[in-house]
Write an enzyme that holds these catalytic residues in place. Structure first.
Site, PDB file in Angstrom:
ATOM      1  N   HIS A  24      -2.720   6.766  -0.892  1.00  0.00           N
ATOM      2  CA  HIS A  24      -3.726   7.327   0.014  1.00  0.00           C
ATOM      3  C   HIS A  24      -3.136   7.983   1.259  1.00  0.00           C
ATOM      4  O   HIS A  24      -3.797   8.083   2.292  1.00  0.00           O
ATOM      5  CB  HIS A  24      -4.752   6.252   0.410  1.00  0.00           C
ATOM      6  CG  HIS A  24      -5.441   5.668  -0.783  1.00  0.00           C
ATOM      7  ND1 HIS A  24      -6.148   4.485  -0.757  1.00  0.00           N
ATOM      8  CD2 HIS A  24      -5.512   6.104  -2.061  1.00  0.00           C
ATOM      9  CE1 HIS A  24      -6.619   4.228  -1.963  1.00  0.00           C
ATOM     10  NE2 HIS A  24      -6.241   5.192  -2.774  1.00  0.00           N
TER      11      HIS A  24
ATOM     12  N   HIS B 152       0.854  -1.198   0.000  1.00  0.00           N
ATOM     13  CA  HIS B 152       0.000   0.000   0.000  1.00  0.00           C
ATOM     14  C   HIS B 152       0.886   1.243   0.000  1.00  0.00           C
ATOM     15  O   HIS B 152       1.338   1.714   1.041  1.00  0.00           O
ATOM     16  CB  HIS B 152      -0.930   0.001   1.209  1.00  0.00           C
ATOM     17  CG  HIS B 152      -2.127   0.895   1.015  1.00  0.00           C
ATOM     18  ND1 HIS B 152      -2.135   1.939   0.123  1.00  0.00           N
ATOM     19  CD2 HIS B 152      -3.369   0.885   1.577  1.00  0.00           C
ATOM     20  CE1 HIS B 152      -3.322   2.542   0.143  1.00  0.00           C
ATOM     21  NE2 HIS B 152      -4.092   1.908   1.014  1.00  0.00           N
TER      22      HIS B 152
ATOM     23  N   TYR C 273      -0.767   6.888   3.253  1.00  0.00           N
ATOM     24  CA  TYR C 273      -0.279   6.007   4.315  1.00  0.00           C
ATOM     25  C   TYR C 273       1.262   6.007   4.323  1.00  0.00           C
ATOM     26  O   TYR C 273       1.889   6.737   3.549  1.00  0.00           O
ATOM     27  CB  TYR C 273      -0.868   4.604   4.148  1.00  0.00           C
ATOM     28  CG  TYR C 273      -2.372   4.578   4.381  1.00  0.00           C
ATOM     29  CD1 TYR C 273      -2.922   5.120   5.541  1.00  0.00           C
ATOM     30  CD2 TYR C 273      -3.245   4.043   3.431  1.00  0.00           C
ATOM     31  CE1 TYR C 273      -4.295   5.120   5.760  1.00  0.00           C
ATOM     32  CE2 TYR C 273      -4.628   4.039   3.642  1.00  0.00           C
ATOM     33  CZ  TYR C 273      -5.146   4.578   4.810  1.00  0.00           C
ATOM     34  OH  TYR C 273      -6.498   4.585   5.026  1.00  0.00           O
TER      35      TYR C 273
END
Ligand code: SF4
Length: 638
Positions: A169, A166, A171
């Protein structure tokens, strides 16, 4: 028609039966200790049964302080992997491939979630969150690299077909990549190469543990959509480096928490909003690129593939609304697909409230084990009064359960006030629910009686075993002098086309209905003015919808008066009192949008005589999500 969608594809060594992917989306179905629950497993299993090629499970956290939500799945210890193995086995048995997203929230978290100080590349507070993180030291960053890699190893050992890092977004990995959040001057910051070092070291170490052939997908925010954040030009260069490092595919999303109105695009945002990002990345790499966000229809997915904008299509919320979308598409049952309407009520907003997700159009989301398909033990005669979405939902479920169901509505068509709600700019997706429900009523065998106002006499004549009253609400008419003048209308009347819009129109009430009605008036080239008593307008709106409607009001020149009390409606204007004193706002027409009250007089009159459920706005004026969920449950219980 769908020859591209159903062409097998490949991500690295992973063969996938079609081009349809379920992207990672948080559910809050895991336990607070990070363990997977039966609810979590069953939710993904249902999607596998529905024909998706690859399911990428939501954000799995690599250490407890990396959790951005309470009930998030964990992969930080070897002892946690038993349930992951079961998930993989069940998804494989249902015919899909399964990957898992490896994640750390970094500063997009809160100490109340895990009891620890949040950490990030730099001690800079996320603009929409309340805590300033502690900057990770250089050795701590090196340890974090190892944590990611060990988590990846566990995933492979549990049987997942691939992992997804990931890196989007906002993060932790994204935080390192972005000049918006990384202000370091050690080897992990200060220039492009140093900001990229953290993900590249993770990939290198993970590959040492996983072997070169195990596919690693990388999710990226192609544009962060914030001032000073990553742009598509940065991302294209990053994608080249990631390919060089051995990444098997790029999953091109966009946005961070600050720009979340677009990250999970609401109804008003155009379809396939991020697909151009995928296309631009695809031009500079040779590995597959996945596009995502607001891809509702399989026809759009096919078109994106044919145009070559992407190699795979992620359909997140589409898969929540209808886990069986791929199979229905393949079998030509397009009318049966339940489409996402972009409301964000059950998926996005529940997460913001720390609640498990649900879905407005699909009340079965996360309850796949709770409702067993099949007939009720005692079949009954059921009267459903009111043909809005809540009444239709109840009638569909009751008829599917085998009951003898008749749905009554006093109008000449089904949809109720939902039809008016679908009229303002960008809201037309709401009609897809009405169309689906009309088809579902027919398929379930429910009878429909239109142009039929239900009375006490009719109820007594029909003598039902059960009544569902979904009779909606009635607009509140304030006691303002002049409110009964002929040029005063209800917002619903305007949206249903019962008024020729002309001249300057004052809308009294700046809640959801008022602002959307004013927006409708403005895009139809009339002057719209909103008068609201409270200090702000649109306060009752969902965040994403609010963001875009406020932008639209501004672009369309809607005049807004807040902290303003209406004293009188005159023939040529509305008299208003505010901090500026008393003034008359010129108006050719006046629209009332100050709220509604439940309409349940009939239900209250019969509920002692007949078992009766009062549902939707007839019970409590509120969000359609609760009404639809209650309708499903009430009808299932009959
Ligand atoms: Fe789509 Fe609304 Fe369901 Fe979310 S809650 S998946 S936005 S229909």
């Amino acid at each position: 028609m769908f020859k591209k969608i159903f062409q097998p594809g490949q991500i690295g060594t992973l063969e996938i039966k079609n081009r349809l992917i379920v992207p990672p989306m948080l559910t809050e179905f895991a336990a607070e200790n990070g363990k997977l629950t039966e609810r979590y497993i069953r939710y993904y299993e249902e999607k596998a049964r529905g024909g998706w090629g690859l399911i990428i499970c939501e954000d799995n956290v690599i250490e407890p302080r990396g959790a951005g939500f309470k009930c998030i799945p964990g992969i930080w210890a070897d002892e946690m992997m038993e349930e992951h193995k079961e998930l993989v086995t069940r998804v494989h048995a249902a015919g899909a491939k399964i990957a898992v997203q490896v994640y750390h929230a970094g500063r997009e978290s809160h100490s109340s979630i895990h009891g620890e100080t949040i950490v990030a590349p730099s001690a800079i507070q996320d603009p929409v969150l309340p805590e300033t993180p502690r900057e990770l030291s250089t050795p701590e960053v090196e340890e974090m690299v190892e944590r990611y890699a060990q988590a990846a190893r566990r995933c492979k050992e549990a049987g997942y077909d691939a992992i997804e890092l990931h890196g989007a977004h906002g993060y932790l990995i994204n935080q390192f990549l972005s000049p918006f959040s990384n202000k370091r001057t050690d080897k992990y910051g200060g220039n492009f190469n140093n900001r990229l070092r953290f993900p590249l070291e993770i990939i290198k170490r993970a590959k040492e543990l996983l072997g070169d052939n195990y596919p690693i997908i990388y999710r990226i925010s192609a544009e962060e959509l914030v001032e000073g954040g990553l742009t598509i030009e940065d991302t294209k260069a990053i994608a080249i480096c990631l390919e060089d490092a051995g990444i098997a595919a790029i999953h091109a999303s966009g946005g961070v928490y600050k720009s979340s109105a677009t990250l999970c695009a609401p109804t008003a945002v155009k379809t396939a909003v991020f697909s151009d990002y995928a296309m631009k990345i695809k031009r500079v790499v040779s590995i597959p690129v996945i596009t995502v966000n607001k891809i509702v229809y399989p026809e759009i997915a096919e078109s994106l593939l044919r145009e070559g904008k992407a190699d795979f299509i992620s359909m997140g919320r589409a898969s929540i609304c209808d886990p069986h979308l791929p199979n229905k598409t393949k079998e030509g049952r397009l009318d049966e697909i339940l489409h996402c309407i972009g409301c964000r009520q059950g998926c996005w907003n529940h997460l913001l409230q720390n609640k498990p997700i649900s879905c407005l159009v699909n009340p079965l989301t996360g309850k796949e084990n709770d409702y067993v398909p099949g007939k009720a033990t005692t079949l009954k005669k059921v009267m459903v009064i009111g043909g809005g979405p809540v009444g239709m939902e109840a009638a569909i479920v009751a008829a599917q359960r085998g009951h003898d169901v008749t749905l009554y509505d006093k109008e000449d068509r089904l949809g109720g006030q939902w039809l008016a709600a679908a009229v303002p700019p960008g809201k037309e997706l709401l009609n897809s629910l009405t169309v689906w429900q009309k088809g579902a009523l027919t398929r379930a065998g429910a009878k429909v009686a239109l142009n039929t106002a239900v009375t006490l006499d009719l109820i007594q004549k029909e003598s039902p075993d059960h009544i569902i009253a979904a009779t909606g609400s009635t607009p509140i008419v304030p006691s303002i002098p002049g409110v009964d003048k002929p040029h005063v209308y209800s917002a619903t009347g305007v949206l249903k086309g019962k008024l020729d819009l002309a001249g300057s129109i004052v809308v009294i009430g700046g809640g959801l209905v008022g602002v959307e009605t004013a927006d409708h008036i403005a895009v139809h080239n009339q002057k719209a003015v909103i008068v609201e008593m409270l200090p702000e307008i649109a306060g009752d709106m969902e965040g994403g919808a609010q963001h875009f409607v406020l932008e639209s009001l501004k672009n369309n020149g809607v005049e807004i008066h807040v902290n303003a009390k209406v004293l009188e409606i005159k023939d040529d204007g509305v008299v208003v009192e505010s901090a500026n004193g008393i003034q008359t706002i010129p108006a050719n027409q006046v629209v009332l949008a100050i709220g509604s009250k439940p309409n349940r007089t009939l239900a209250e009159a019969v509920q002692d005589q007949y078992p009766t459920d009062i549902l939707g706005d007839a019970n409590t004026v509120g969000k359609a999500l609760e009404g639809m969920t209650n309708a499903y449950e009430a009808a299932y219980r009959i």
